[in-house]
Scaffold this motif. Sequence first.
Motif, PDB file in Angstrom:
ATOM      1  N   GLY A 126       0.807  -1.217   0.000  1.00 47.64           N
ATOM      2  CA  GLY A 126       0.000   0.000   0.000  1.00 47.64           C
ATOM      3  C   GLY A 126       0.836   1.261   0.000  1.00 47.64           C
ATOM      4  O   GLY A 126       2.015   1.257   0.375  1.00 47.64           O
ATOM      5  N   SER A 127       0.211   2.363  -0.419  1.00 50.40           N
ATOM      6  CA  SER A 127       0.931   3.629  -0.583  1.00 50.40           C
ATOM      7  C   SER A 127       1.441   4.179   0.743  1.00 50.40           C
ATOM      8  O   SER A 127       2.513   4.797   0.787  1.00 50.40           O
ATOM      9  N   THR A 128       0.702   3.964   1.830  1.00 49.23           N
ATOM     10  CA  THR A 128       1.140   4.478   3.128  1.00 49.23           C
ATOM     11  C   THR A 128       2.447   3.821   3.549  1.00 49.23           C
ATOM     12  O   THR A 128       3.403   4.490   3.954  1.00 49.23           O
ATOM     13  N   THR A 129       2.486   2.491   3.442  1.00 47.97           N
ATOM     14  CA  THR A 129       3.706   1.764   3.784  1.00 47.97           C
ATOM     15  C   THR A 129       4.837   2.123   2.831  1.00 47.97           C
ATOM     16  O   THR A 129       5.983   2.343   3.260  1.00 47.97           O
ATOM     17  N   ASP A 131       5.368   4.877   1.136  1.00 39.94           N
ATOM     18  CA  ASP A 131       5.912   6.203   1.417  1.00 39.94           C
ATOM     19  C   ASP A 131       6.798   6.190   2.658  1.00 39.94           C
ATOM     20  O   ASP A 131       7.794   6.918   2.727  1.00 39.94           O
ATOM     21  N   ALA A 132       6.438   5.364   3.629  1.00 38.67           N
ATOM     22  CA  ALA A 132       7.186   5.336   4.890  1.00 38.67           C
ATOM     23  C   ALA A 132       8.532   4.647   4.758  1.00 38.67           C
ATOM     24  O   ALA A 132       9.497   5.014   5.442  1.00 38.67           O
ATOM     25  N   SER A 134      10.124   3.593   1.552  1.00 36.47           N
ATOM     26  CA  SER A 134      10.751   3.546   0.230  1.00 36.47           C
ATOM     27  C   SER A 134      12.188   4.059   0.237  1.00 36.47           C
ATOM     28  O   SER A 134      13.023   3.599  -0.560  1.00 36.47           O
ATOM     29  N   ASP A 320       7.296  -3.284   9.317  1.00 37.89           N
ATOM     30  CA  ASP A 320       7.302  -3.555   7.875  1.00 37.89           C
ATOM     31  C   ASP A 320       8.719  -3.488   7.292  1.00 37.89           C
ATOM     32  O   ASP A 320       9.104  -4.322   6.456  1.00 37.89           O
TER      33      ASP A 320
END
Length: 420
Positions: A126-129, A131-132, A134, A320
Amino acid sequence: MYRVWNFVTEYSVLLILGALLALVWANIDPHSYHAFVEYPLVDHAWIGHLHVDAEGHGHRTLTLHYLINDVLMALFFAMAGKEVWEAVALKSGSLRGKKAMTPLIATVGGMLGPISVYLGIAMVMGSTTFDAVSNGWAIPTATDIAFSYLVGRLVFGSGHPAVRFLLLLAIADDAAGLVILAIFYPSAEIQLSWLGLSIAAAVAVWFFANRLPRAMDGQDPKKPVSTMVREKFGFWPYLVAGCASWYGFQESGIHPALGLLPIVATIPHADINFGFFSEAETHMHDLLNDIEHALKRPVEVILFFFGLANAGVEFNSMGDATWLVLAGLLVGKPVGILLMGWIAAVPMRLGLPEGMKISDLFVLGCVAAIGFTVSLFVASVAFDPGPVQDAAKMGALFSFGAAGLSFIAGILCRVEKKEV
């Protein structure tokens, strides 16, 4: 293969002790551990973490963590840079010619594989993970030379050609890692004008302490001027130039732990290279090797403090980033090295060293998945202190699991151990 066991064992033991002490301390009393690591040694210093207030005025604070990671670790990266420089620049360098092509291409796979796995899984999460986490894409690209070598010897045997292949791959991996750190992980806003100080220091010391004395010697085989310069000044011109270069890196925004690399290439060196950690090099007394010999013990102690200052993460910090780093190392490394190594050896017809099989590439990739030292370092610069950085560091620590995976892979792939 020259014997390197004693050096690597000493290197590894102190680093492991520091990391274990940090883990125990951080999980028993995390407050005192972090207070120790971030202890301010000097405020309003010439070097240290940069703090900028609301009005744009800045000052630096030298903390224990900065002293270890940004100042003292420059000596470790200088030693790694020395091996890379010799492997590339010398006529006998291990990364020159056709013999190095397959390891070099396999190294590309050993970096692209982890990056693809890390970012690919992060996108699926997902985008939230994404962004956190990357910015940590480079963490699983690292290979810890010392630990990988130890495990490689045990899996393949000291005389197996895969061990030398592993060292070539690890040196190339280090070289690529230095470039990644410099380009993608600046310590502040880039100000390239300050690199002029580093370049000027390197050019000046090369010309006045190296090139000019040799030119004045001409064809005289006794080299009187070069000998006089070395005997009278020794390493001091290079120390002064190194300090100037380091400061230029700090002010430029490029990570200052890389600040000694421009100077390494200017130091007079022998025309032969025996390889990383080679005992044979202890008998060589060109200035570059003498400096490395003098740094050996101090760097071992520095690595103890590096482990102490960076491995102190609480066991409940797994997240993660932990699993992404592990997946990149344990899956991406072996698959990437196997795939690109096969492409180099078979379709490109570059071949493998005599005595190596294609299946050995997969086992070698498992061994190279031990990221530890450099992975910890990249994690400390990729993320700000906090849960994500701690989770990524935990993944780097857990990469030791690649050692067990390597033994299993060796059995399944029927590695034929060869001793000398």
